[in-house]
Design a protein around this motif. Structure first.
Motif, PDB file in Angstrom:
ATOM      1  N   LEU A 161      -3.793   6.590  -0.379  1.00  0.00           N
ATOM      2  CA  LEU A 161      -4.108   5.949   0.896  1.00  0.00           C
ATOM      3  C   LEU A 161      -3.427   6.681   2.033  1.00  0.00           C
ATOM      4  N   CYS A 162      -4.189   6.883   3.120  1.00  0.00           N
ATOM      5  CA  CYS A 162      -3.609   7.472   4.324  1.00  0.00           C
ATOM      6  C   CYS A 162      -4.075   6.680   5.530  1.00  0.00           C
ATOM      7  N   VAL A 163      -3.149   6.418   6.435  1.00  0.00           N
ATOM      8  CA  VAL A 163      -3.419   5.657   7.658  1.00  0.00           C
ATOM      9  C   VAL A 163      -3.118   6.544   8.850  1.00  0.00           C
ATOM     10  N   ARG A 164      -4.101   6.710   9.728  1.00  0.00           N
ATOM     11  CA  ARG A 164      -3.896   7.464  10.958  1.00  0.00           C
ATOM     12  C   ARG A 164      -4.372   6.615  12.136  1.00  0.00           C
ATOM     13  N   GLY A 165      -3.501   6.443  13.130  1.00  0.00           N
ATOM     14  CA  GLY A 165      -3.842   5.636  14.288  1.00  0.00           C
ATOM     15  C   GLY A 165      -2.593   5.134  14.978  1.00  0.00           C
ATOM     16  N   ASN A 190       0.531   6.055  10.610  1.00  0.00           N
ATOM     17  CA  ASN A 190       0.507   7.510  10.451  1.00  0.00           C
ATOM     18  C   ASN A 190       1.327   7.933   9.232  1.00  0.00           C
ATOM     19  N   GLN A 191       1.065   7.244   8.125  1.00  0.00           N
ATOM     20  CA  GLN A 191       1.754   7.489   6.862  1.00  0.00           C
ATOM     21  C   GLN A 191       0.763   7.373   5.707  1.00  0.00           C
ATOM     22  N   ALA A 192       1.263   7.694   4.537  1.00  0.00           N
ATOM     23  CA  ALA A 192       0.431   7.638   3.338  1.00  0.00           C
ATOM     24  C   ALA A 192       1.185   6.937   2.225  1.00  0.00           C
ATOM     25  N   LEU A 193       0.422   6.433   1.252  1.00  0.00           N
ATOM     26  CA  LEU A 193       0.987   5.738   0.096  1.00  0.00           C
ATOM     27  C   LEU A 193       0.215   6.159  -1.146  1.00  0.00           C
ATOM     28  N   ALA A 194       0.938   6.515  -2.198  1.00  0.00           N
ATOM     29  CA  ALA A 194       0.301   6.864  -3.467  1.00  0.00           C
ATOM     30  C   ALA A 194       1.115   6.286  -4.610  1.00  0.00           C
ATOM     31  N   ILE A 223       5.859   6.392  -0.333  1.00  0.00           N
ATOM     32  CA  ILE A 223       5.449   6.443   1.066  1.00  0.00           C
ATOM     33  C   ILE A 223       5.895   7.797   1.607  1.00  0.00           C
ATOM     34  N   ALA A 224       4.993   8.481   2.317  1.00  0.00           N
ATOM     35  CA  ALA A 224       5.314   9.804   2.841  1.00  0.00           C
ATOM     36  C   ALA A 224       4.522  10.047   4.118  1.00  0.00           C
ATOM     37  N   PRO A 225       4.889  11.067   4.878  1.00  0.00           N
ATOM     38  CA  PRO A 225       4.132  11.366   6.094  1.00  0.00           C
ATOM     39  C   PRO A 225       2.703  11.823   5.830  1.00  0.00           C
ATOM     40  N   SER A 226       2.427  12.343   4.639  1.00  0.00           N
ATOM     41  CA  SER A 226       1.088  12.816   4.307  1.00  0.00           C
ATOM     42  C   SER A 226       0.709  12.361   2.908  1.00  0.00           C
ATOM     43  N   ALA A 227      -0.595  12.281   2.671  1.00  0.00           N
ATOM     44  CA  ALA A 227      -1.074  11.889   1.344  1.00  0.00           C
ATOM     45  C   ALA A 227      -0.774  12.963   0.320  1.00  0.00           C
ATOM     46  N   ARG A 228      -0.783  14.228   0.747  1.00  0.00           N
ATOM     47  CA  ARG A 228      -0.449  15.304  -0.194  1.00  0.00           C
ATOM     48  C   ARG A 228       0.953  15.130  -0.757  1.00  0.00           C
TER      49      ARG A 228
END
Length: 277
Positions: A161-165, A190-194, A223-228
């Motif tokens: 999951l990635c959220v941008r906004g 503006n973070q991601a979760l995997a 939780i990280a700044p990017s999905a990668r």
């Protein structure tokens, strides 16, 4: 911000779309947009970008750039950059993340100064533990760039999951049992979760350094700044010891993790509380 832009933001609504059998899993899209037409356009842009990137990164499609790579051709910027990222994360995780399918591999490639990657081994390898996160990131960026009337993009491909906004968005970490309550609720902006692991999926994860099954961690959520980054570390944290995972999470800017051990212990890194509500 001019008056028209302000009106578009005030009138923006959320639009959701769902697709099955995208990269072998489900795709959920949610856009906050000024109109349904803008959201529909964003949906089509997202699907087209996923299809384009799958042709580059897929280890299943025999016609993908990755599968056709013989070690002498200059690769696309996207695949080259992803291979460099694999090298960095293999080193950072002491080999707990590794694209090799077979354990205990020697280096699979070396990069040359002219941007080429020379393949050193015929052993198979996969980008599955990083490519999905990479695709999610690139889809978010591409969709946001397609219209000034899009104010929020949420992409979820099979749990990446990635959220941008501009707003914080609630996300959950699922419990171990099908009907159990979430292990955690977090708010992402503006973070991601995997999440990775064997829980609820019948997967058998192996330590790529030894080839042995890993059983001490049932699941790892990141939780990280990017999905990668979230994708890579969720896999690595299933392999590393609890102490190693917590130390690496603290050492990486903007990263937090939640681990579930085989003994049922739920362990949060210190920063996880920053986003948990």
């Amino acid at each position: 911000m001019d008056l028209l832009a302000k009106l578009k933001r005030v009138s923006a609504r959320s639009w959701s779309f769902h697709h099955e059998q995208i990269l072998g899993t489900s795709l959920a899209l949610r856009f906050r947009a000024s109109s349904q037409a803008v959201a529909r356009q964003a949906e089509q842009v997202a699907l087209a970008e996923i299809q384009r990137l799958e042709k580059l990164f897929s280890s299943y499609n025999p016609d993908s750039e990755l599968r056709r790579w013989q070690g002498t051709a200059t690769l696309s910027p996207e695949l080259s950059e992803l291979l460099f990222a694999c090298e960095r994360w293999t080193e950072k995780t002491d080999g707990a993340f590794h694209p090799g399918v077979t354990a205990g591999l020697a280096p699979l490639w070396q990069h040359e100064s002219d941007g080429r990657f020379t393949r050193l081994s015929e052993l198979s390898f996969t980008l599955n533990a990083i490519a999905k996160g990479e695709i999610v990131d690139r889809v978010c960026a591409t969709v946001l760039a397609c219209s000034e009337s899009l104010f929020e993009v949420i992409v979820n491909i099979g749990g990446d999951l990635c959220v941008r906004g501009e707003r914080s968005v609630e996300a959950t970490v699922a419990g171990e049992a099908e009907n159990s309550p979430p292990l955690s609720r977090v708010w992402l902006c503006n973070q991601a979760l995997a999440t990775s692991g064997s829980a609820r999926r019948g997967l058998h994860l192996h330590d790529p350094r030894t080839g042995q099954p890993v059983t001490h961690v049932v699941s790892a959520s990141v939780i990280a700044p990017s999905a990668r980054v979230a994708d890579v570390l969720a896999t690595a944290f299933c392999v590393l010891t609890k102490e190693e995972s917590l130390a690496l999470a603290e050492n990486e800017e903007g990263v937090a993790c939640l681990l579930v051990t085989v003994a049922g212990e739920i362990v949060r890194s210190p920063r996880w509380a920053d986003w948990e509500k």
